[in-house]
Write an enzyme that holds these catalytic residues in place. Structure first.
Site, PDB file in Angstrom:
ATOM      1  N   GLU A 258       4.480  -9.122  -6.755  1.00 47.96           N
ATOM      2  CA  GLU A 258       2.763  -8.223  -6.032  1.00 47.96           C
ATOM      3  C   GLU A 258       3.248  -7.513  -4.922  1.00 47.96           C
ATOM      4  OE1 GLU A 258       0.895  -8.675  -8.075  1.00 47.96           O
ATOM      5  OE2 GLU A 258       2.185 -10.205  -9.294  1.00 47.96           O
ATOM      6  N   TRP A 261       4.212  -4.154  -5.731  1.00 49.88           N
ATOM      7  CA  TRP A 261       2.425  -3.702  -5.963  1.00 49.88           C
ATOM      8  C   TRP A 261       2.107  -3.062  -5.057  1.00 49.88           C
ATOM      9  CZ3 TRP A 261       0.877  -1.430 -11.016  1.00 49.88           C
ATOM     10  CH2 TRP A 261       1.375  -2.042 -12.155  1.00 49.88           C
ATOM     11  N   TRP A 289     -19.576   8.848 -19.081  1.00 49.77           N
ATOM     12  CA  TRP A 289     -20.210   7.222 -18.263  1.00 49.77           C
ATOM     13  C   TRP A 289     -21.886   7.170 -18.383  1.00 49.77           C
ATOM     14  CZ3 TRP A 289     -16.572   4.647 -17.517  1.00 49.77           C
ATOM     15  CH2 TRP A 289     -14.741   5.168 -16.820  1.00 49.77           C
ATOM     16  N   ASN A 324      -7.761 -12.176  -8.386  1.00 49.44           N
ATOM     17  CA  ASN A 324      -6.849 -11.169  -9.138  1.00 49.44           C
ATOM     18  C   ASN A 324      -7.536 -11.206 -10.440  1.00 49.44           C
ATOM     19  OD1 ASN A 324      -5.518  -8.332  -9.182  1.00 49.44           O
ATOM     20  ND2 ASN A 324      -3.797 -10.269 -10.403  1.00 49.44           N
ATOM     21  N   TRP A 342     -15.612   4.323 -13.165  1.00 56.45           N
ATOM     22  CA  TRP A 342     -15.072   3.581 -12.278  1.00 56.45           C
ATOM     23  C   TRP A 342     -15.267   3.461 -10.756  1.00 56.45           C
ATOM     24  CZ3 TRP A 342     -11.074   5.798  -8.491  1.00 56.45           C
ATOM     25  CH2 TRP A 342     -10.611   7.036  -8.961  1.00 56.45           C
ATOM     26  N   TRP A 365      -8.514  -0.430 -10.265  1.00 53.30           N
ATOM     27  CA  TRP A 365      -9.873   0.386 -10.678  1.00 53.30           C
ATOM     28  C   TRP A 365      -8.929   1.500 -11.766  1.00 53.30           C
ATOM     29  CZ3 TRP A 365     -14.630  -1.304 -11.581  1.00 53.30           C
ATOM     30  CH2 TRP A 365     -14.490  -2.034 -10.592  1.00 53.30           C
TER      31      TRP A 365
HETATM   32  C1  LIG Z   1      -9.668  -4.409  -9.721  1.00 50.78           C
HETATM   33  C2  LIG Z   1      -9.302  -4.517  -8.601  1.00 50.78           C
HETATM   34  C3  LIG Z   1      -9.559  -4.286  -7.126  1.00 50.78           C
HETATM   35  C4  LIG Z   1      -8.341  -4.888  -5.861  1.00 50.78           C
HETATM   36  N1  LIG Z   1      -8.441  -4.738  -4.836  1.00 50.78           N
HETATM   37  C5  LIG Z   1      -7.370  -4.865  -3.959  1.00 50.78           C
HETATM   38  C6  LIG Z   1      -7.520  -4.332  -2.672  1.00 50.78           C
HETATM   39  O1  LIG Z   1      -8.784  -3.591  -2.501  1.00 50.78           O
HETATM   40  N2  LIG Z   1      -6.307  -4.926  -1.483  1.00 50.78           N
HETATM   41  C7  LIG Z   1      -5.885  -5.765  -1.909  1.00 50.78           C
HETATM   42  O2  LIG Z   1      -5.260  -6.261  -1.427  1.00 50.78           O
HETATM   43  N3  LIG Z   1      -5.605  -5.591  -3.221  1.00 50.78           N
HETATM   44  C8  LIG Z   1      -6.478  -5.444  -4.535  1.00 50.78           C
HETATM   45  N4  LIG Z   1      -5.773  -5.997  -5.583  1.00 50.78           N
HETATM   46  C9  LIG Z   1      -5.103  -6.667  -6.503  1.00 50.78           C
HETATM   47  C10 LIG Z   1      -5.014  -8.228  -6.329  1.00 50.78           C
HETATM   48  O3  LIG Z   1      -6.539  -8.387  -6.499  1.00 50.78           O
HETATM   49  C11 LIG Z   1      -5.305  -8.919  -4.549  1.00 50.78           C
HETATM   50  O4  LIG Z   1      -3.864  -8.157  -3.747  1.00 50.78           O
HETATM   51  C12 LIG Z   1      -5.476 -10.261  -4.778  1.00 50.78           C
HETATM   52  O5  LIG Z   1      -6.191 -11.203  -5.516  1.00 50.78           O
HETATM   53  C13 LIG Z   1      -5.385 -10.623  -3.225  1.00 50.78           C
HETATM   54  O6  LIG Z   1      -5.032 -12.091  -2.913  1.00 50.78           O
HETATM   55  P1  LIG Z   1      -4.269 -12.940  -1.956  1.00 50.78           P
HETATM   56  O7  LIG Z   1      -4.489 -12.177  -0.877  1.00 50.78           O
HETATM   57  O8  LIG Z   1      -4.332 -14.200  -3.258  1.00 50.78           O
HETATM   58  O9  LIG Z   1      -3.173 -12.733  -3.292  1.00 50.78           O
HETATM   59  P2  LIG Z   1      -1.274 -13.292  -3.908  1.00 50.78           P
HETATM   60  O10 LIG Z   1      -1.871 -13.026  -4.993  1.00 50.78           O
HETATM   61  O11 LIG Z   1      -0.974 -14.120  -3.154  1.00 50.78           O
HETATM   62  O12 LIG Z   1      -0.381 -12.377  -3.429  1.00 50.78           O
HETATM   63  C14 LIG Z   1      -0.144 -11.578  -2.005  1.00 50.78           C
HETATM   64  C15 LIG Z   1       0.255  -9.867  -1.425  1.00 50.78           C
HETATM   65  O13 LIG Z   1       0.436  -9.389  -2.198  1.00 50.78           O
HETATM   66  C16 LIG Z   1      -0.844  -7.903  -2.567  1.00 50.78           C
HETATM   67  N5  LIG Z   1      -0.491  -7.928  -3.756  1.00 50.78           N
HETATM   68  C17 LIG Z   1      -0.542  -8.780  -5.226  1.00 50.78           C
HETATM   69  N6  LIG Z   1      -1.053  -8.587  -6.301  1.00 50.78           N
HETATM   70  C18 LIG Z   1      -1.936  -6.928  -5.621  1.00 50.78           C
HETATM   71  C19 LIG Z   1      -1.656  -6.381  -7.085  1.00 50.78           C
HETATM   72  N7  LIG Z   1      -1.713  -6.247  -7.704  1.00 50.78           N
HETATM   73  N8  LIG Z   1      -1.941  -5.333  -6.427  1.00 50.78           N
HETATM   74  C20 LIG Z   1      -1.886  -4.555  -4.734  1.00 50.78           C
HETATM   75  N9  LIG Z   1      -1.415  -5.513  -4.273  1.00 50.78           N
HETATM   76  C21 LIG Z   1      -1.117  -6.711  -4.559  1.00 50.78           C
HETATM   77  C22 LIG Z   1      -1.356  -8.359  -1.456  1.00 50.78           C
HETATM   78  O14 LIG Z   1      -1.335  -7.167  -0.619  1.00 50.78           O
HETATM   79  C23 LIG Z   1      -1.871 -10.101  -1.506  1.00 50.78           C
HETATM   80  O15 LIG Z   1      -2.387 -10.354  -0.915  1.00 50.78           O
HETATM   81  C24 LIG Z   1      -7.086  -5.095  -6.777  1.00 50.78           C
HETATM   82  C25 LIG Z   1      -7.147  -6.037  -8.225  1.00 50.78           C
HETATM   83  C26 LIG Z   1      -7.730  -5.299  -9.076  1.00 50.78           C
HETATM   84  C27 LIG Z   1      -7.640  -5.197 -10.599  1.00 50.78           C
END
Ligand SMILES: Cc1cc2nc3c(=O)[nH]c(=O)nc-3n(C[C@H](O)[C@H](O)[C@H](O)COP(=O)(O)OP(=O)(O)OC[C@H]3O[C@@H](n4cnc5c(N)ncnc54)[C@H](O)[C@@H]3O)c2cc1C
Length: 434
Positions: A258, A261, A289, A324, A342, A365
């Site tokens: 993650e 990502w 849209w 997420n 979007w 998105w």
């Molecule tokens: C539509 C949509 C919008 C999103 N917008 C954002 C956003 O604005 N900022 C953001 O940080 N993440 C975003 N995410 C990715 C992800 O949902 C969040 O990073 C995550 O939910 C944050 O929760 P956590 O810190 O508990 O994550 P954890 O699951 O504990 O992950 C740890 C860290 O890994 C990174 N991470 C995790 N999943 C992703 C991912 N899919 N993509 C990129 N980085 C990731 C983040 O920095 C996160 O804090 C988005 C996902 C979707 C589907």
């Protein structure tokens, strides 16, 4: 004569530990003044005057300032646009060099290019460093040097390349004696900048206890199983290297992926800055849209009548966070069930998420609507009911954020699933010429 100094400009790296630019500045022969600018160009665009992210930055700076004051230094904080503030700083100090960490967003790149030019014209050094990612820009590329646009092969190389060197902490403590001695400096109040203190709670930084069960539980929104580190990684109150070191030490491979990502989306934003406003796959900009404003409003307020969608939106509105799995569901619902662009959803998340991160938000998105990198194909449409059965089978998450549903007091669905599915397939097919 004024004494010669170096400046370390903090932006989204608000910490005194394991910070690349700060380490390099402190190692230099000149004392280091820490600077933070509350950037008017950014703040003036925030419509919510209780924006919690501004409170978070403000609180963090106060903490850093107290720590620096204990050793006779302080952080210089200014409220203004960088173009206004820098000349004022250079008038007040004899600056040899400016140190700062890379920032990959389009506005930041323009700002830093302009500053580099200005400093050059003043014969002042400008040194920038990788800090907020493990691998940046062109460190992981295809064999022909071009950027990857799909995550899986990118991640394979990311994982292969990762070793201790890339996650090693910068030992700032060794050079902590090189902060510029400075009388305590005041930080402008939130009020002075037109903001108020938010009463939202900010997630803590303790995360290591979450890593063991992360892979098994991360997809279930009722479980408290993710780390909530987003805001800390966004503003750099936690070093990405510290996060990655913990993942490696605990063999938390899924969690590490993650973090990859996050690197991936920052790399994409760097190479494809047009994706801020345009679809990565251009054909998706031909989609017609519907953009029905009242349906969009119902989605924003958690009143679509789909409990998992509405619970997610209410969690977001109340806490600045959404799980997420639920982010994926609500984004799919908005773009596919309601056929809302979007960009509307992306902008709403940008306003509300504490962990808002341009690269990941745009990536998320565009992934959900199908226009992005490595996206789900457009014909894969999340069925909110099936998603609920799989990921919130006992309705625990829904009960927590949408108690009205259990009491049978929630609104009826604004659109029927089967109808919406047929409609989006037709509209997307037409646009994509398939
Ligand atoms: C539509 C949509 C919008 C999103 N917008 C954002 C956003 O604005 N900022 C953001 O940080 N993440 C975003 N995410 C990715 C992800 O949902 C969040 O990073 C995550 O939910 C944050 O929760 P956590 O810190 O508990 O994550 P954890 O699951 O504990 O992950 C740890 C860290 O890994 C990174 N991470 C995790 N999943 C992703 C991912 N899919 N993509 C990129 N980085 C990731 C983040 O920095 C996160 O804090 C988005 C996902 C979707 C589907």
């Amino acid at each position: 004569m004024k004494s010669e100094i170096n400046i370390c400009w903090l932006r989204r790296d608000l910490r005194l530990e394991d910070n690349a630019a700060l380490y390099e500045a402190l190692r230099s022969p000149f004392p280091v003044l820490l600077l933070f600018i509350f950037d008017k160009n950014i703040l003036s665009k925030l419509t919510d005057k209780t924006d919690a992210r501004v409170t978070f930055i403000h609180q963090t700076l106060n903490t850093l300032n107290s720590r620096l004051q204990k050793s006779g230094s302080s952080i210089l904080t200014r409220y203004g646009s960088p173009e206004e503030v820098w000349p004022e700083i250079l008038n007040s100090y004899t600056v040899k060099s400016v140190y700062t960490n890379h920032d990959y967003e389009p506005y930041a790149r323009e700002r830093d290019d302009a500053l580099a030019e200005y400093l050059r014209s003043e014969q002042i050094g400008f040194h920038t460093f990788k800090d907020q990612v493990i691998f940046e820009k062109n460190e992981i590329t295809k064999a022909d040097g071009k950027p990857y646009t799909v995550f899986t092969p990118y991640f394979r190389q990311w994982q292969q390349k990762l070793n201790e060197f890339y996650v090693k902490a910068y030992p700032i403590e060794k050079y902590a004696g090189n902060f510029l001695p400075l009388s305590p400096q005041e930080i402008p109040s939130l009020f002075d900048m037109g903001f108020e203190t938010s009463d939202l709670d900010f997630p803590k930084k303790d995360f290591s206890s979450k890593l063991d069960l992360y892979e098994d539980k991360r997809d279930f929104p009722a479980e408290d199983a993710t780390t909530y580190l987003g805001i800390h990684l966004r503003f750099g109150t936690l070093s990405i290297r510290e996060a990655a070191r913990a993942a490696l030490a605990q063999k938390a491979e899924k969690w590490l992926s993650e973090l990859a990502w996050r690197d991936f989306y920052m790399m994409i934003l760097w190479h494809f800055p047009h994706t801020v406003s345009q679809s990565f796959k251009p054909a998706y900009d031909l989609i017609k849209w519907r953009n029905d404003e009242s349906e969009f409003e119902a989605w924003c307020q958690g009143n679509t009548g789909y409990p998992i969608v509405d619970a997610g939106m209410r969690q977001l509105n109340k806490t600045g966070y959404m799980h997420n799995r639920v982010r994926m569901i609500v984004a799919s619902f908005l773009t596919k069930h309601l056929l809302v662009d979007w960009r509307w959803g992306e902008a709403y998340f940008a306003e509300k998420l504490l962990d808002y991160e341009m690269a990941s938000n745009i990536g998320g998105w565009q992934w959900a609507c199908g226009s992005g990198n490595d996206a789900a194909p457009y014909f894969r449409i999340f069925n909110p009911e099936l998603q609920t059965k799989k990921f919130d089978p006992e309705f625990k998450y829904i009960d927590r954020w949408l108690p009205a549903y259990k009491q049978q007091k929630h609104v009826q669905p604004i659109v029927e699933h089967a109808f919406a599915r047929e409609r989006v397939l037709k509209v997307f097919k037409e646009a994509l010429n398939e």
